[in-house]
Scaffold this motif. Structure first.
Motif, short mmCIF file in Angstrom:
data_model
loop_
_atom_site.label_atom_id
_atom_site.label_comp_id
_atom_site.label_asym_id
_atom_site.label_seq_id
_atom_site.Cartn_x
_atom_site.Cartn_y
_atom_site.Cartn_z
N LEU A 153 -5.85 -3.03 12.20
CA LEU A 153 -5.48 -1.76 11.71
C LEU A 153 -5.37 -1.35 10.29
O LEU A 153 -4.46 -0.60 10.12
CB LEU A 153 -4.02 -1.60 12.55
CG LEU A 153 -4.13 -2.08 14.13
CD1 LEU A 153 -2.59 -1.86 14.61
CD2 LEU A 153 -5.13 -1.28 14.82
N GLY A 155 -6.97 -1.47 6.77
CA GLY A 155 -8.10 -1.37 5.73
C GLY A 155 -8.21 -2.36 4.66
O GLY A 155 -8.99 -2.92 4.42
N GLU A 185 -1.43 0.42 0.03
CA GLU A 185 -0.26 1.13 -0.18
C GLU A 185 0.37 1.05 -1.50
O GLU A 185 0.00 -0.01 -2.27
CB GLU A 185 0.79 0.46 0.89
CG GLU A 185 0.70 0.42 2.27
CD GLU A 185 0.48 1.92 2.52
OE1 GLU A 185 1.51 2.71 3.00
OE2 GLU A 185 -0.56 2.29 3.10
N ASP A 191 0.71 -4.20 2.98
CA ASP A 191 -0.53 -4.30 3.74
C ASP A 191 -0.68 -5.88 3.93
O ASP A 191 -0.86 -6.39 4.91
CB ASP A 191 -1.60 -3.83 2.67
CG ASP A 191 -1.76 -2.49 2.36
OD1 ASP A 191 -1.97 -1.68 3.23
OD2 ASP A 191 -1.40 -2.19 1.20
N GLY A 296 -10.84 3.09 8.10
CA GLY A 296 -9.38 2.88 8.45
C GLY A 296 -8.35 3.26 7.11
O GLY A 296 -7.06 3.48 7.50
N ALA A 297 -8.94 3.36 6.31
CA ALA A 297 -8.19 3.82 4.76
C ALA A 297 -9.10 4.53 3.78
O ALA A 297 -10.34 4.58 3.97
CB ALA A 297 -7.84 2.34 4.14
N1 HSE Z 1 -2.80 1.01 3.36
C1 HSE Z 1 -3.46 1.06 4.65
C2 HSE Z 1 -4.61 0.51 4.95
C3 HSE Z 1 -3.78 2.66 4.35
O1 HSE Z 1 -4.94 -0.18 4.15
O2 HSE Z 1 -4.96 0.50 6.12
C4 HSE Z 1 -4.17 3.41 5.61
O3 HSE Z 1 -3.10 3.44 6.48
#
Ligand code: HSE
Length: 404
Positions: A153, A155, A185, A191, A296-297
């Motif tokens: 979940l 990235g 983030e 993360d 996902g990111a």
């Molecule tokens: N920091 C999050 C990630 C961003 O790496 O998945 C996406 O939610």
């Protein structure tokens, strides 16, 4: 569906805010227009050209504007996000948000506010970027058959692990690159320590099983302490290390959930999910497994999900949270046994931890490891010990082990 243009008040013009700004411009059928943008600093240089007349620093310029139909909230600060989203809902203004930390912490209250004020909060972008996991769990998987939702979940950590594992890159360089690419983030420890995955897992669980569990009640272990010896071990065993979040029904009455690095075998779907991609496996009683995969990111993938929520509001879509009122909802338990690999050097892991069964121990002066069973509740209890810098732990999956 009507063709009336939906007028958006946007909060935040960071990575995803800029993404939605450009995605809305290029979406021909969105019939959406950004009418005002609230930012913290008017003079901050940005990567896109924005008409300065759109910008404001006063939330009230958006909240009190009767011409605004929808608020899109994409600010980084969870407390400011909470203040804006709750105020908008109280005023009956629908909101689309991507703030997983805020949503995961306050979901029961946010659900109540939506009910009380007859409005909607949509947040598919909060979990797994471009993958439409929330709306699918809410609508399609609205039955009693779900057994497990499990996946990658986050990235950034997946990007780091892929670069380190498959490309032999240095961990710090891979993390710096994940930050540059806009995956991480603003505080990347979220993360790395698994919190970002945890927040997404909490939101997913509400829509999968209809049950909310608080962040502090869930065991969360990240990849901060991973070491070359763990990577070597995984390579020898022909598995990859991935940061995996999972919610699993362990019986008719009970489910468990946790976030941990995991040894992933080659025959698993998530083995091939690399870089910033996310992958979610949904397992059910009648359909075995289904797999959702996607970015996902990143700015545009996340913005695409925001746009889907914006468009869904054009036909009045809202989450109904039907599962939360079903009879006989399963109860959360941490009284389950997990099999783990724990690598250590100075901490006397085998003496200090209540291991239930030991299958393998390797000791050397540099680095030792043990493969053992331990209760999830004990992992929670010994969380501080397990985050000591000389320790790294991986889950060895046992649920549905022989089903692939
Ligand atoms: N920091 C999050 C990630 C961003 O790496 O998945 C996406 O939610």
């Amino acid at each position: 569906m009507n063709d009336k243009t939906i007028r958006i008040g946007l909060f935040g013009l960071g990575t995803v805010g800029q993404g939605i700004f450009s995605v809305i411009r290029r979406a021909r059928n969105a019939h959406a227009e950004i009418r005002r943008i609230c930012v913290r600093n008017l003079d901050k240089p940005r990567g896109i050209e924005v008409d300065p007349a759109l910008l404001t620093t006063r939330p009230e310029d958006i909240l009190a504007d009767p011409e605004i139909d929808l608020i899109v909230e994409l600010i980084d600060d969870a407390e400011a996000s909470y203040a804006i989203v709750t105020e908008a809902l109280r005023r009956g203004i629908p909101v689309v948000s991507g703030n997983k930390a805020m949503i995961a912490r306050h979901l029961p209250e946010l659900i109540e506010l939506q009910r009380k004020h007859g409005t909607a909060l949509l947040y598919d972008a909060s979990s797994c970027g471009s993958i439409p996991v929330i709306r699918n769990l809410e609508e399609y998987y609205d039955n009693d058959l779900l057994l497990e939702v499990k996946g990658i979940l986050n990235g950034s950590t997946n990007y780091i692990l892929s670069r380190v594992f498959d490309h032999g890159e240095n961990y710090d360089d891979a993390l710096a690159r994940a930050q540059q690419l806009g995956f991480a983030e603003s505080d990347p420890s979220r993360d790395i320590e698994g919190l970002d995955s945890l927040f997404k897992l909490i939101i997913i669980t509400v829509h999968a099983l209809g049950v909310y569990v608080k962040p502090e009640d869930i065991f969360t272990y990240g990849i901060a302490n991973i070491h070359d010896s763990d990577i070597r071990y995984a390579r020898e065993k022909r598995v990859k290390i991935k940061l995996v979040a999972q919610v699993v029904k362990v019986s008719e009455e009970q489910f468990t959930m946790f976030v941990m690095p995991e040894f992933v075998e080659k025959n698993r779907y998530i083995y091939s999910v690399d870089d910033e991609y996310n992958g979610v496996v949904i397992r059910g009683e009648c359909y075995d497994r289904q797999f959702m995969f996607g970015k996902g990111a990143g700015s545009l993938p996340t913005a695409s999900s925001i746009l889907s929520d914006v468009m869904a509001r054009r036909y009045g879509y809202r989450y109904e949270y039907r599962k939360m009122s079903y009879a006989g909802l399963p109860h959360y338990t941490t009284d389950i046994t997990l099999r783990v690999y724990i690598r250590y050097s100075t901490t006397e892991v085998t003496r200090l931890l209540p291991l239930r069964a030991i299958y393998e121990v390797y000791t050397s002066t540099e680095s030792s490891y043990v493969i053992a069973d331990i209760c999830l509740a004990d992992l929670m209890k010994y969380r501080d010990l397990l985050t000591a810098p000389d320790i790294f732990m991986c889950n060895i999956p046992m649920f549905f082990k022989d089903d692939d």
